[in-house]
Write an enzyme that holds these catalytic residues in place. Structure first.
Site, PDB file in Angstrom:
ATOM      1  CB  THR A 198      -0.985   0.051   1.114  1.00  0.00           C
ATOM      2  OG1 THR A 198      -1.608   1.384   1.387  1.00  0.00           O
ATOM      3  CG2 THR A 198      -0.239  -0.417   2.522  1.00  0.00           C
ATOM      4  CG  ASP A 199      -1.089   5.232  -0.836  1.00  0.00           C
ATOM      5  OD1 ASP A 199      -1.438   4.417  -0.021  1.00  0.00           O
ATOM      6  OD2 ASP A 199      -1.666   6.083  -1.281  1.00  0.00           O
ATOM      7  CD  GLU A 200      -3.046   3.843   4.816  1.00  0.00           C
ATOM      8  OE1 GLU A 200      -2.608   3.577   5.938  1.00  0.00           O
ATOM      9  OE2 GLU A 200      -4.170   4.005   4.214  1.00  0.00           O
TER      10      GLU A 200
ATOM     11  CE1 TYR B 272      -3.412  -2.425   6.118  1.00  0.00           C
ATOM     12  CE2 TYR B 272      -3.221   0.067   5.506  1.00  0.00           C
ATOM     13  CZ  TYR B 272      -3.489  -1.212   4.935  1.00  0.00           C
ATOM     14  OH  TYR B 272      -3.560  -1.546   3.586  1.00  0.00           O
TER      15      TYR B 272
ATOM     16  CE  LYS C  66      -0.682  -4.352   2.893  1.00  0.00           C
ATOM     17  NZ  LYS C  66      -1.191  -5.844   2.545  1.00  0.00           N
TER      18      LYS C  66
HETATM   19  P1  NAD Z   1     -10.572  -6.211   2.842  1.00  0.00           P
HETATM   20  O1  NAD Z   1     -10.424  -6.113   4.295  1.00  0.00           O
HETATM   21  O2  NAD Z   1     -11.736  -5.795   1.945  1.00  0.00           O
HETATM   22  O3  NAD Z   1     -10.066  -7.859   2.610  1.00  0.00           O
HETATM   23  C1  NAD Z   1      -9.325  -8.676   3.031  1.00  0.00           C
HETATM   24  C2  NAD Z   1      -9.419 -10.104   2.985  1.00  0.00           C
HETATM   25  O4  NAD Z   1      -8.695 -10.754   3.750  1.00  0.00           O
HETATM   26  C3  NAD Z   1     -11.050 -10.501   3.716  1.00  0.00           C
HETATM   27  O5  NAD Z   1     -11.592 -11.408   2.618  1.00  0.00           O
HETATM   28  C4  NAD Z   1     -10.472 -11.424   5.006  1.00  0.00           C
HETATM   29  O6  NAD Z   1     -11.332 -12.182   5.101  1.00  0.00           O
HETATM   30  C5  NAD Z   1      -8.922 -11.964   4.533  1.00  0.00           C
HETATM   31  N1  NAD Z   1      -8.094 -12.317   5.444  1.00  0.00           N
HETATM   32  C6  NAD Z   1      -7.895 -11.320   6.748  1.00  0.00           C
HETATM   33  N2  NAD Z   1      -7.122 -12.198   7.533  1.00  0.00           N
HETATM   34  C7  NAD Z   1      -6.982 -13.226   7.179  1.00  0.00           C
HETATM   35  C8  NAD Z   1      -6.026 -14.700   7.182  1.00  0.00           C
HETATM   36  N3  NAD Z   1      -5.398 -14.500   8.363  1.00  0.00           N
HETATM   37  N4  NAD Z   1      -6.211 -15.510   6.361  1.00  0.00           N
HETATM   38  C9  NAD Z   1      -6.818 -15.630   5.440  1.00  0.00           C
HETATM   39  N5  NAD Z   1      -7.506 -14.432   4.894  1.00  0.00           N
HETATM   40  C10 NAD Z   1      -7.662 -13.343   5.801  1.00  0.00           C
HETATM   41  O7  NAD Z   1      -9.244  -5.529   2.124  1.00  0.00           O
HETATM   42  P2  NAD Z   1      -8.924  -4.737   0.918  1.00  0.00           P
HETATM   43  O8  NAD Z   1      -9.402  -3.376   0.943  1.00  0.00           O
HETATM   44  O9  NAD Z   1      -9.421  -5.805  -0.164  1.00  0.00           O
HETATM   45  O10 NAD Z   1      -7.361  -4.971   0.700  1.00  0.00           O
HETATM   46  C11 NAD Z   1      -6.653  -6.293  -0.086  1.00  0.00           C
HETATM   47  C12 NAD Z   1      -5.159  -5.999  -0.049  1.00  0.00           C
HETATM   48  O11 NAD Z   1      -4.971  -4.458  -0.782  1.00  0.00           O
HETATM   49  C13 NAD Z   1      -4.554  -5.918   1.411  1.00  0.00           C
HETATM   50  O12 NAD Z   1      -3.261  -6.395   1.539  1.00  0.00           O
HETATM   51  C14 NAD Z   1      -4.266  -4.341   1.789  1.00  0.00           C
HETATM   52  O13 NAD Z   1      -3.455  -3.777   2.476  1.00  0.00           O
HETATM   53  C15 NAD Z   1      -4.168  -3.867   0.298  1.00  0.00           C
HETATM   54  N6  NAD Z   1      -4.516  -2.547  -0.095  1.00  0.00           N
HETATM   55  C16 NAD Z   1      -5.913  -2.144   0.056  1.00  0.00           C
HETATM   56  C17 NAD Z   1      -6.034  -0.721  -0.672  1.00  0.00           C
HETATM   57  C18 NAD Z   1      -7.274  -0.208  -0.299  1.00  0.00           C
HETATM   58  O14 NAD Z   1      -7.541   0.909  -0.754  1.00  0.00           O
HETATM   59  N7  NAD Z   1      -8.435  -0.910  -0.024  1.00  0.00           N
HETATM   60  C19 NAD Z   1      -5.113  -0.112  -1.144  1.00  0.00           C
HETATM   61  C20 NAD Z   1      -3.868  -0.448  -1.387  1.00  0.00           C
HETATM   62  C21 NAD Z   1      -3.319  -1.896  -1.006  1.00  0.00           C
HETATM   63  O1  DAU Z   2      -3.991   4.329   0.700  1.00  0.00           O
HETATM   64  C1  DAU Z   2      -4.300   3.016   0.727  1.00  0.00           C
HETATM   65  C2  DAU Z   2      -5.131   2.601   1.877  1.00  0.00           C
HETATM   66  O2  DAU Z   2      -6.237   3.232   1.551  1.00  0.00           O
HETATM   67  C3  DAU Z   2      -5.215   1.181   2.207  1.00  0.00           C
HETATM   68  O3  DAU Z   2      -3.885   0.508   2.437  1.00  0.00           O
HETATM   69  C4  DAU Z   2      -6.242   0.837   3.155  1.00  0.00           C
HETATM   70  O4  DAU Z   2      -6.271  -0.561   3.283  1.00  0.00           O
HETATM   71  C5  DAU Z   2      -7.515   1.380   3.079  1.00  0.00           C
HETATM   72  O5  DAU Z   2      -8.253   1.151   4.249  1.00  0.00           O
HETATM   73  C6  DAU Z   2      -7.241   2.670   2.743  1.00  0.00           C
HETATM   74  O6  DAU Z   2      -6.531   3.538   3.991  1.00  0.00           O
HETATM   75  P1  DAU Z   2      -7.455   5.008   4.362  1.00  0.00           P
HETATM   76  O7  DAU Z   2      -7.211   5.173   5.818  1.00  0.00           O
HETATM   77  O8  DAU Z   2      -6.999   6.084   3.655  1.00  0.00           O
HETATM   78  O9  DAU Z   2      -8.875   4.767   4.087  1.00  0.00           O
HETATM   79  P2  DAU Z   2     -10.300   5.081   4.683  1.00  0.00           P
HETATM   80  O10 DAU Z   2     -11.257   4.863   3.901  1.00  0.00           O
HETATM   81  O11 DAU Z   2     -10.456   4.445   6.152  1.00  0.00           O
HETATM   82  O12 DAU Z   2     -10.356   6.737   4.898  1.00  0.00           O
HETATM   83  C7  DAU Z   2     -10.180   7.607   3.873  1.00  0.00           C
HETATM   84  C8  DAU Z   2     -10.189   8.893   4.266  1.00  0.00           C
HETATM   85  O13 DAU Z   2     -11.351   9.306   5.014  1.00  0.00           O
HETATM   86  C9  DAU Z   2      -9.087   9.054   5.490  1.00  0.00           C
HETATM   87  O14 DAU Z   2      -8.522  10.380   5.375  1.00  0.00           O
HETATM   88  C10 DAU Z   2      -9.798   9.063   6.521  1.00  0.00           C
HETATM   89  C11 DAU Z   2     -11.102   9.728   6.247  1.00  0.00           C
HETATM   90  N1  DAU Z   2     -12.240   9.119   7.059  1.00  0.00           N
HETATM   91  C12 DAU Z   2     -12.568   7.961   7.294  1.00  0.00           C
HETATM   92  C13 DAU Z   2     -13.583   7.297   7.729  1.00  0.00           C
HETATM   93  C14 DAU Z   2     -13.638   5.873   8.023  1.00  0.00           C
HETATM   94  C15 DAU Z   2     -13.197   9.853   7.618  1.00  0.00           C
HETATM   95  O15 DAU Z   2     -13.302  11.198   7.302  1.00  0.00           O
HETATM   96  N2  DAU Z   2     -14.271   9.427   8.211  1.00  0.00           N
HETATM   97  C16 DAU Z   2     -14.572   8.054   8.387  1.00  0.00           C
HETATM   98  O16 DAU Z   2     -15.522   7.584   9.086  1.00  0.00           O
END
Ligand code: NAD
Ligand code: DAU
Length: 343
Positions: A124-126, A149, A153
């Protein structure tokens, strides 16, 4: 027939990637290993559960014997399983260490034993930390994660990097910005705004809503992951991003306007501790070397995303279950009590 093991395929990005692979790679057999935590659901895979090339395995990536068993005969690992929500990592980081760090090492070990052809580690970019108003992260920006988190990562991808350097495992790392689209859990900002807007509930905006995220549609991310899998150079990390940056308040207003809900639902609530101010990615490496680029413009993507949630009220009802409501109460009840209306 090439065999992929995908972890986390019942979650948001994983389930979209499963669909993308089945639709675009007719020769690939897919093993989908997911623990079905609160974030994963078979409801995300309903239409592909009985697909002949998709085998869903309910299991945990920290179960070494199970991981070894399902890695037999696998060519490529696509590792997405993770605890993914920053706010939950602030409440309790233990599951993040277990799955994101220990689980990743177990997968790397097992992948090495069977000598997989590619190991795609989805990061992730985080991991880069936070930017001010200017600048972009490139792949050589030092890692400086700020939340539990993000730290978990970063630890995971450093273990993946070490597996490449020490053991020659052909690891590829991707760092993507914020995804949005269908099947995203409503703990995350965009589906939270949309589902609250559709049911007329108050919408919590952290701080002043000035934090900026670099948004990408999940279908573009899925295509980017496969481009890295196919054409990436082992040992390298690739940023994946669109050019769409938006502050949270502007984004929430756009979503309300598309959903036809009033801005009076917005509430400024106390900020997330350690809230990263801005993410912005330079993804020119992936765009030039891998011939990948995102195709879905934000305006179009937000429209279709709101429409998806509007059309899937039963899915929202299933995911916003009593367990989610308990989390929601602990995360938001007191914040919302003291919240200021934004308009
Ligand atoms: P998500 O939380 O929607 O899904 C995660 C999945 O992993 C779920 O289905 C959960 O059941 C499974 N999981 C959790 N723990 C597990 C374990 N111990 N064994 C097997 N399965 C398990 O997450 P997402 O948003 O789909 O993200 C997927 C991947 O992409 C993650 O690695 C996250 O860090 C990365 N990522 C997410 C974003 C984003 O914006 N959502 C951006 C960049 C990278
Ligand atoms: O940048 C990639 C990441 O993006 C992934 O690695 C993470 O898995 C994914 O959850 C996401 O992280 P963020 O923390 O950026 O996403 P989130 O949707 O939780 O929040 C997006 C922005 O909105 C952030 O600045 C926090 C803000 N926010 C979030 C929630 C849940 C609010 O203002 N109110 C809220 O209730």
């Amino acid at each position: 027939m090439p065999k992929y093991l995908l972890t986390g395929g019942a979650g948001f990005i994983g389930s979209n990637l499963v669909r993308h692979i089945l639709a675009t790679r007719p020769d690939v057999e897919l093993v989908n290993l997911d623990a079905l935590t609160y974030a994963g659901s078979l409801a995300n895979l309903q239409d592909v559960l009985s697909h002949p090339r998709h085998h869903f395995i309910h299991g945990d990536i920290t179960d070494r014997a199970l991981v070894r068993q399902w890695l037999a005969g696998v060519d490529c690992v696509l590792h997405l399983a993770a605890e993914s929500h920053v706010d939950r990592s602030i409440l309790d980081a233990s599951a993040f260490i277990r799955t994101n760090v220990e689980g990743t090492q177990i997968l790397l070990d097992a992948a090495r034993e069977v000598r997989v052809r590619r190991f795609l580690h989805v990061s992730t970019d985080e991991v880069y930390g936070s930017l001010g108003a200017e600048g972009r992260f490139t792949e050589s920006t030092p890692l400086a994660p700020n939340s539990p988190y993000a730290a978990s990562k970063a630890a995971a991808e450093l273990l993946a990097r070490a597996a490449f350097h020490t053991h020659g495992l052909p690891v590829l790392i991707t760092r993507c910005g914020n995804n949005y689209g269908p099947h995203q859990h409503p703990e995350k900002f965009i589906p939270l705004v949309i589902s609250n807007a559709l049911s007329g509930q108050a919408i919590p905006v952290y701080g002043t809503g000035a934090n900026v995220r670099n948004w990408i549609h999940v279908h573009d991310h899925a295509a980017g992951l496969l481009a890295v899998l196919d054409h990436g150079e082992p040992g390298m990390a690739y940023n994946l991003s669109s050019d769409d940056e938006l502050d949270n308040l502007t984004l929430a207003r756009k979503l309300l306007s598309i959903a036809g809900a009033p801005e009076s639902l917005l509430r400024f609530v106390p900020d997330r501790p350690g809230h990263d101010f801005r993410y912005s990615l330079d993804s020119s490496l992936a765009r030039t070397r891998l011939s990948w680029s995102p195709r879905i413009a934000l305006a179009e993507g937000l429209e279709s995303t709101v429409a998806w949630y509007r059309d899937h009220s039963e899915w929202i009802r299933q995911v916003r279950n009593p367990e989610f409501n308990r989390y929601y109460q602990s995360q938001y009840a007191s914040r919302l009590e003291h919240a200021a209306k934004t308009v």
